[in-house]
Design a protein around this motif. Sequence first.
Motif, mmCIF file in Angstrom:
data_model
loop_
_atom_site.group_PDB
_atom_site.id
_atom_site.type_symbol
_atom_site.label_atom_id
_atom_site.label_comp_id
_atom_site.label_asym_id
_atom_site.label_seq_id
_atom_site.Cartn_x
_atom_site.Cartn_y
_atom_site.Cartn_z
ATOM 1 N N GLN A 1 4.790 12.353 -1.041
ATOM 2 C CA GLN A 1 5.582 12.779 -2.190
ATOM 3 C C GLN A 1 5.575 11.755 -3.325
ATOM 4 O O GLN A 1 6.359 11.884 -4.269
ATOM 5 C CB GLN A 1 7.028 13.046 -1.750
ATOM 6 N N ALA A 2 4.691 10.764 -3.243
ATOM 7 C CA ALA A 2 4.816 9.631 -4.171
ATOM 8 C C ALA A 2 3.510 9.248 -4.846
ATOM 9 O O ALA A 2 3.279 8.076 -5.142
ATOM 10 C CB ALA A 2 5.390 8.431 -3.425
ATOM 11 N N HIS A 3 2.661 10.208 -5.148
ATOM 12 C CA HIS A 3 1.398 9.911 -5.826
ATOM 13 C C HIS A 3 1.655 9.189 -7.150
ATOM 14 O O HIS A 3 2.303 9.738 -8.041
ATOM 15 C CB HIS A 3 0.627 11.198 -6.135
ATOM 16 N N GLY A 4 1.141 7.984 -7.271
ATOM 17 C CA GLY A 4 1.232 7.269 -8.543
ATOM 18 C C GLY A 4 2.455 6.406 -8.731
ATOM 19 O O GLY A 4 2.575 5.732 -9.771
ATOM 20 N N ALA A 5 3.377 6.383 -7.771
ATOM 21 C CA ALA A 5 4.545 5.509 -7.887
ATOM 22 C C ALA A 5 4.089 4.054 -7.815
ATOM 23 O O ALA A 5 3.184 3.709 -7.056
ATOM 24 C CB ALA A 5 5.553 5.816 -6.784
ATOM 25 N N ILE A 6 4.721 3.186 -8.616
ATOM 26 C CA ILE A 6 4.276 1.799 -8.737
ATOM 27 C C ILE A 6 5.394 0.845 -8.324
ATOM 28 O O ILE A 6 6.525 0.940 -8.796
ATOM 29 C CB ILE A 6 3.842 1.490 -10.187
ATOM 30 N N SER A 7 5.055 -0.118 -7.466
ATOM 31 C CA SER A 7 6.022 -1.097 -6.972
ATOM 32 C C SER A 7 6.472 -2.038 -8.074
ATOM 33 O O SER A 7 5.646 -2.561 -8.838
ATOM 34 C CB SER A 7 5.397 -1.902 -5.826
ATOM 35 N N ASN A 8 7.775 -2.287 -8.147
ATOM 36 C CA ASN A 8 8.304 -3.229 -9.124
ATOM 37 C C ASN A 8 7.870 -4.657 -8.821
ATOM 38 O O ASN A 8 7.633 -5.449 -9.737
ATOM 39 C CB ASN A 8 9.840 -3.176 -9.143
ATOM 40 N N GLU A 9 7.775 -4.987 -7.525
ATOM 41 C CA GLU A 9 7.482 -6.359 -7.122
ATOM 42 C C GLU A 9 6.009 -6.717 -7.278
ATOM 43 O O GLU A 9 5.660 -7.740 -7.849
ATOM 44 C CB GLU A 9 7.901 -6.602 -5.661
ATOM 45 N N SER A 10 5.136 -5.856 -6.767
ATOM 46 C CA SER A 10 3.710 -6.197 -6.710
ATOM 47 C C SER A 10 2.859 -5.508 -7.765
ATOM 48 O O SER A 10 1.692 -5.858 -7.947
ATOM 49 C CB SER A 10 3.161 -5.835 -5.331
ATOM 50 N N ASN A 11 3.444 -4.510 -8.427
ATOM 51 C CA ASN A 11 2.702 -3.679 -9.381
ATOM 52 C C ASN A 11 1.609 -2.854 -8.713
ATOM 53 O O ASN A 11 0.729 -2.300 -9.376
ATOM 54 C CB ASN A 11 2.094 -4.526 -10.513
ATOM 55 N N SER A 12 1.660 -2.766 -7.381
ATOM 56 C CA SER A 12 0.705 -1.942 -6.633
ATOM 57 C C SER A 12 1.230 -0.524 -6.533
ATOM 58 O O SER A 12 2.445 -0.288 -6.547
ATOM 59 C CB SER A 12 0.495 -2.507 -5.221
ATOM 60 N N LYS A 13 0.307 0.425 -6.417
ATOM 61 C CA LYS A 13 0.692 1.824 -6.297
ATOM 62 C C LYS A 13 0.943 2.208 -4.842
ATOM 63 O O LYS A 13 0.469 1.541 -3.899
ATOM 64 C CB LYS A 13 -0.409 2.728 -6.863
ATOM 65 N N SER A 14 1.665 3.312 -4.664
ATOM 66 C CA SER A 14 1.767 3.909 -3.340
ATOM 67 C C SER A 14 0.356 4.156 -2.823
ATOM 68 O O SER A 14 -0.559 4.471 -3.590
ATOM 69 C CB SER A 14 2.535 5.238 -3.407
#
Length: 366
Positions: free
Chosen positions: A162-175
Amino acid sequence: MIKFLDLHKINNRFRDEFKTSFSKSLNDSYYILGNNVSNFESEFANYCGTNFCVGTANGLDALTLILKGYIQLGKLKKGDKVIVPANTFIATILSVLHAELIPVLVEPNPNTYNISVDAIKGNLDGVKAIIMVHLYGQLCDAKSLQRLAKDYNLLLIEDAAQAHGAISNESNSKSGNLSHAAAFSFYPTKNLGALGDGGAVTTNDSELVKVLKLLRNYGSEEKYINKIVGYNSRLDDMQAAFLSIKLNTLDADNNRRREIAKTYLNGIDNSKIKLPFYDHSKNHVFYAFVIEVEERQDFIAFLNLNDIEWLIHYPIPPHKQEALQSFSDLKLPVTEAIHERIISLPMSPVMTAEEVQKVIDVLNSY
């Protein structure tokens, strides 16, 4: 009527491109594991920031084959325990059971609905892996879970359906790039949805990829030569072509979902309604905009009267499903309370400003 999700309107934007792609595929006549699949796998791996992507028939298979793959590699064995959220779609738990592993259901954080890291810490006895679900499009506390997995030498797996394209605040990495391996679903309602079923695994583990490619194709990499006991779980070549087209607008669609969510959050003002937690970052892609109400049936009747479609994600918690009777004696009060109160409002990238405002006005009059 304000539709909960207008799939016709969403996909009609790509009608001409779909037709062109279909005609090309019809002319090429290569329907199974063709160039469309390999192209999409490369594009989606690049999008997620991973080295590899392996297409599968659906999201459940993607998650199940990850677990089966780790068993094949000797990193898991049948009967091992796997932490899963108690508050999730049942597919997460089914994948563990299909792999002949033991699911350990853990309560969520009541604010984010995602798995509670503190609750996990009290349930680690005999556990070999953790599946974190980015529920409703909001990323889990991946940094804490990564640290926990490292400290206890656990496999960390994402259910990113359910999270295509969500981006981590800490690492800036995507789901899809926040764990050892991640499973995606491309069911038509997803933020990146096919015109039928579809799924994929993303990972940086080359050994796992070799096994996954065998597992999805009867255990074979050379026709009629079968190395292991495999399955038939291949991303459809035509669906891969459609997904490549839609991938180009995924970020824009996610941004529109966030805009709608912010408008809801700023506009809905009713003490009877609990709005979802959102930190206004890109770690949420709002697959669903989920609120809580005390009198849900009364609220549903009110929405119906005002021509607003709705959905419940999900009305029955997994451990109370008939299919999982062996878990029915578990005491999971947070999960059960969530399932009794939640309801999802209309949310899609093709909603108009007028439709969004009508939803707000109706909810404020409840």
